[in-house]
Design a protein around this motif. Sequence first.
Motif, PDB file in Angstrom:
ATOM      1  N   GLY A  12     -26.986  81.144 -85.816  1.00 16.24           N
ATOM      2  CA  GLY A  12     -25.659  81.228 -85.150  1.00 16.24           C
ATOM      3  C   GLY A  12     -24.854  82.077 -86.044  1.00 16.24           C
ATOM      4  O   GLY A  12     -23.448  81.671 -85.802  1.00 16.24           O
ATOM      5  N   ALA A  91     -26.202  77.408 -85.430  1.00 16.70           N
ATOM      6  CA  ALA A  91     -26.328  77.817 -83.821  1.00 16.70           C
ATOM      7  C   ALA A  91     -25.991  76.487 -83.221  1.00 16.70           C
ATOM      8  O   ALA A  91     -26.524  75.367 -83.467  1.00 16.70           O
ATOM      9  CB  ALA A  91     -27.898  78.418 -83.817  1.00 16.70           C
ATOM     10  N   ILE A 118     -31.386  72.807 -78.765  1.00 18.60           N
ATOM     11  CA  ILE A 118     -30.693  74.065 -79.665  1.00 18.60           C
ATOM     12  C   ILE A 118     -30.016  73.233 -80.888  1.00 18.60           C
ATOM     13  O   ILE A 118     -30.150  73.469 -82.120  1.00 18.60           O
ATOM     14  CB  ILE A 118     -29.872  74.532 -78.946  1.00 18.60           C
ATOM     15  N   SER A 198     -13.333  69.680 -85.710  1.00 21.51           N
ATOM     16  CA  SER A 198     -12.640  69.401 -84.606  1.00 21.51           C
ATOM     17  C   SER A 198     -12.729  70.691 -83.971  1.00 21.51           C
ATOM     18  O   SER A 198     -13.671  71.556 -83.895  1.00 21.51           O
ATOM     19  CB  SER A 198     -11.351  68.713 -84.784  1.00 21.51           C
TER      20      SER A 198
END
Length: 262
Positions: A12, A91, A118, A198
């Motif tokens: 990612g 990711a 994922i 968050s």
Amino acid sequence: MKISGRTFVVSGGASGLGRACVRDIVAAGGNAMILDMNQEQGAELVGQLGPSTQFQACDVSSTTSIADAVAATLSWIASTGKPLGGIIPAAGVGFPGLILDKKLKPVSLESIDLVLSINLRGTLDLVRQLLPALAASEPSGPDGERGVVIMVASAAAFEGQMGQVAYAASKGAVASMTLPMARDLARFGIRVVTIAPSMFESNMTAHMSDKVRTGLQKAMEFPPRAGKPEEFASLVRQSIENSMLNGVVIRLDGATRMPSKL
Ligand SMILES: NC(=O)c1ccc[n+]([C@@H]2O[C@H](COP(=O)([O-])OP(=O)(O)OC[C@H]3O[C@@H](n4cnc5c(N)ncnc54)[C@H](O)[C@@H]3O)[C@@H](O)[C@H]2O)c1
């Protein structure tokens, strides 16, 4: 563990939180292997950061795709001589869906499988396939450290909101596997840290409606704003450098506790 002179794998890594980590690792003198499905953004980042980075297209929900990415990483490491120092599986996908909607239609199994494959299986599989190389690195420093795994959970691991059953399941599982993984890897001098952010600015949150964004901001204590990717990357850097951080899930949330509804 020092970042300089080592290679870190970031899934990612083409966008958002992972991308900020890639930038930060390179700024600290490390090499970053970017694994992502987004080839355009990955190539663009390599263009910006130069030879300390390499991009490999990878779908973390496919074990063969991960195997190819691991092979590419190890061959890059063989050519640079910069050993593997850490794995950052960042990711992830959201895909909200009520477990049961107003028309009494349960959430589809396909969407549950996609999120879990994922966020959870992709995280575990990438770590699993890279660990033999991490454990084979030369031990360094007074503690004989070999490396660190830094996983990404979410505030949803603790206070999932409506529509986040699958996402919360995936992130709760990532949080739960932190301690047993740290225990399994202690004998190799490998640490495991999980960060639970968050709301942070990224592609994932860029498409939120104003209503959702304003609702989330009301739930924030201080600072009353979304986190910045650089603030996430800074905690990743500290997790790499501070050898006493191990087996822990760190909330990075400005004291925000997500409500049920916004
Ligand atoms: N942004 C937030 O508010 C927030 C909050 C809590 C947790 N997180 C978590 O942080 C992580 C990073 O998310 P982000 O906010 O940077 O989002 P993002 O969408 O900006 O980046 C996620 C990246 O993952 C890649 N990706 C998606 N599926 C993939 C797959 N199957 N194989 C390989 N790459 C894939 C995407 O192409 C993208 O580049 C995720 O795990 C997310 O769940 C984000």
